[in-house]
Design a protein around this motif. Structure first.
Motif, PDB file in Angstrom:
ATOM      1  N   MET A   2      -5.238   3.953  -1.236  1.00 49.94           N
ATOM      2  CA  MET A   2      -3.987   4.715  -1.246  1.00 49.94           C
ATOM      3  C   MET A   2      -3.800   5.417  -2.596  1.00 49.94           C
ATOM      4  O   MET A   2      -3.272   6.533  -2.656  1.00 49.94           O
TER       5      MET A   2
ATOM      6  N   GLY B  14       3.201  13.039   1.654  1.00 50.90           N
ATOM      7  CA  GLY B  14       2.725  11.667   1.471  1.00 50.90           C
ATOM      8  C   GLY B  14       3.331  10.708   2.472  1.00 50.90           C
ATOM      9  O   GLY B  14       2.640   9.820   2.995  1.00 50.90           O
ATOM     10  N   LEU B  15       4.620  10.880   2.753  1.00 52.94           N
ATOM     11  CA  LEU B  15       5.284  10.020   3.736  1.00 52.94           C
ATOM     12  C   LEU B  15       4.670  10.179   5.117  1.00 52.94           C
ATOM     13  O   LEU B  15       4.447   9.192   5.833  1.00 52.94           O
TER      14      LEU B  15
ATOM     15  N   SER C  92       1.291   8.511   5.131  1.00 57.78           N
ATOM     16  CA  SER C  92       1.444   7.046   5.116  1.00 57.78           C
ATOM     17  C   SER C  92       1.804   6.518   6.502  1.00 57.78           C
ATOM     18  O   SER C  92       1.263   5.499   6.948  1.00 57.78           O
TER      19      SER C  92
ATOM     20  N   SER D 280      -3.721   9.556  -3.099  1.00 56.74           N
ATOM     21  CA  SER D 280      -2.736  10.301  -3.901  1.00 56.74           C
ATOM     22  C   SER D 280      -3.433  11.152  -4.965  1.00 56.74           C
ATOM     23  O   SER D 280      -2.976  12.258  -5.282  1.00 56.74           O
TER      24      SER D 280
ATOM     25  N   PRO E  94       0.813  -1.226   0.000  1.00 55.88           N
ATOM     26  CA  PRO E  94       0.000   0.000   0.000  1.00 55.88           C
ATOM     27  C   PRO E  94       0.842   1.270   0.000  1.00 55.88           C
ATOM     28  O   PRO E  94       0.514   2.252  -0.681  1.00 55.88           O
ATOM     29  N   PHE E  95       1.936   1.255   0.750  1.00 56.30           N
ATOM     30  CA  PHE E  95       2.844   2.400   0.775  1.00 56.30           C
ATOM     31  C   PHE E  95       3.509   2.586  -0.584  1.00 56.30           C
ATOM     32  O   PHE E  95       3.641   3.713  -1.086  1.00 56.30           O
TER      33      PHE E  95
ATOM     34  N   ILE F 225      -1.255   6.571   8.669  1.00 57.69           N
ATOM     35  CA  ILE F 225      -2.199   5.505   8.300  1.00 57.69           C
ATOM     36  C   ILE F 225      -1.724   4.158   8.828  1.00 57.69           C
ATOM     37  O   ILE F 225      -2.496   3.388   9.407  1.00 57.69           O
ATOM     38  N   PHE F 226      -0.428   3.869   8.660  1.00 65.26           N
ATOM     39  CA  PHE F 226       0.106   2.594   9.129  1.00 65.26           C
ATOM     40  C   PHE F 226       0.101   2.523  10.656  1.00 65.26           C
ATOM     41  O   PHE F 226      -0.102   1.448  11.233  1.00 65.26           O
TER      42      PHE F 226
ATOM     43  N   PHE G 128       1.096   3.979  -3.108  1.00 63.55           N
ATOM     44  CA  PHE G 128       0.848   5.396  -2.814  1.00 63.55           C
ATOM     45  C   PHE G 128       1.963   6.261  -3.394  1.00 63.55           C
ATOM     46  O   PHE G 128       1.695   7.275  -4.053  1.00 63.55           O
TER      47      PHE G 128
END
Length: 363
Positions: A289, A313-314, A317, A293, A67-68, A320-321, A71
């Protein structure tokens, strides 16, 4: 013209996705190779052994962070077509933000199912080979636990330099069924042989029921019967089950085709459900994801700094994780139902992305 634009979007999106995967794979090989070399430094093996083990270990890690990766791939692709004005050209030919979003997001969704049905069985087999090979080279062989179609087998060092070899036909909850224990002294002479129909291993003090104990006396095995018998082991139920909670060695096809067989072999039902539903969320996470984006990048046609979006975005992410792991922890500790805990991040993320997609559709 529509088919040309569609092929352009699909081809370049997949190309970016594969490029990012190769970059992550290369970094993974470099970082994990040092760990494998450290493991084998005192073992007489060629350099190819740690290199091969590293190369077959990384694919399962790639799937975990897919998923990362999707993304980052989506962000990179959409920023590139926005900054080189391709996005403006695509819109001139009638492609709206919503249509572009659905093409990319549905591609990611399909990729998720391809990974589950095609790539995951391969990586799970590779993980089994990795685990088997590493265990065969393990320097710590004083304590061994093995679980296969013949049941459970344990070797452990006990008090006063003695050793136990324990076997059971199958686990049943916190109990082991049809247990046989051979207890040897430091010279490998038999101290006693214990047979139990049912053994409770909830704690380190095992409780054996319906027990036969054989002890050698003057060269003859003397038999005694006990209703209940106790021994102290370094293993308990939690420690043994944790040894086999490796999600990577179970494939999606194993879980959907052999679920009942795995449960009958002694796999914990909660562990199987967690594995199955965690895998089922993968296509939805890839879809979401990619959608996220799209929400971040398709809201304007202005050229922008890619680094700013990548950093943003990082951060998103990581959040989210973190939420995903927190939710799973709540499920594992029974604060909320486990299945709900696994799907909660998907449901929550869907709600916020739905609002974001409505906004980019207006632009």
């Amino acid at each position: 013209m529509n088919s040309i634009i569609f092929n352009y979007l699909l081809k370049n999106f997949l190309k970016t996705f594969l490029t990012i995967i190769l970059i992550f794979y290369a970094f993974g090989v470099i970082l994990n190779l040092f760990e494998e070399i450290e493991f084998f430094k005192n073992i007489n093996v060629s350099f190819l052994t740690p290199l091969i083990l590293t190369s077959i270990f990384i694919p399962s890690m790639i799937i975990k962070i897919l998923p990362f990766i999707i993304f980052i791939s989506s962000m990179w692709f959409m920023l590139s077509i926005r900054n080189n004005k391709d996005l403006l050209t695509i819109k001139v030919f009638g492609y709206s933000n919503l249509k572009i979003f659905f093409i990319l997001a549905l591609t990611s969704f399909v990729l998720g199912w391809v990974v589950l049905f095609v790539a995951n069985p391969i990586t799970s087999s590779m993980s089994k080979y990795y685990e088997k090979t590493k265990s065969s080279y393990s320097r710590d062989i004083d304590h061994l636990v093995n679980f296969n179609k013949n049941g459970l087998w344990i070797k452990e060092n006990a008090k006063n330099n003695t050793m136990r070899i324990i076997s059971a036909t199958k686990p049943e909850g916190v109990n082991l069924i049809d247990v046989t224990i051979f207890h040897f002294d430091s010279d490998s002479n038999l101290i006693e042989k214990i047979i139990s129909k049912k053994t409770n291993i909830m704690n380190n003090e095992w409780i054996l029921n319906d027990v036969l104990v054989f002890k050698p006396i003057d060269g003859v095995l003397e038999k005694k019967e006990y209703k209940s018998y106790r021994i102290v082991s370094i293993y308990d139920y939690e420690k043994i089950t944790n040894l086999f909670k490796n999600f990577d060695t179970l494939s999606f096809l194993d879980l959907i085709l052999n679920y009942q067989k795995l449960e009958n072999k002694g796999y914990n039902k909660e562990f199987l459900n967690q594995s199955l539903h965690s895998m089922l969320t993968l296509p939805f996470f890839l879809f979401l994801m990619t959608a996220l984006s799209s929400v971040l990048t398709l809201n304007t046609l202005k050229k922008s700094d890619n680094l700013k979006f990548i950093v943003l975005g990082l951060i998103i992410s990581v959040l989210i994780f973190y939420f995903k792991d927190l939710s799973l922890a709540l499920g594992q500790t029974e604060r909320i139902p486990l299945i709900l805990a696994i799907w909660a991040p998907v449901i929550t993320l869907s709600f916020f992305i739905f609002i974001g997609v409505l906004q980019i559709n207006e632009k």
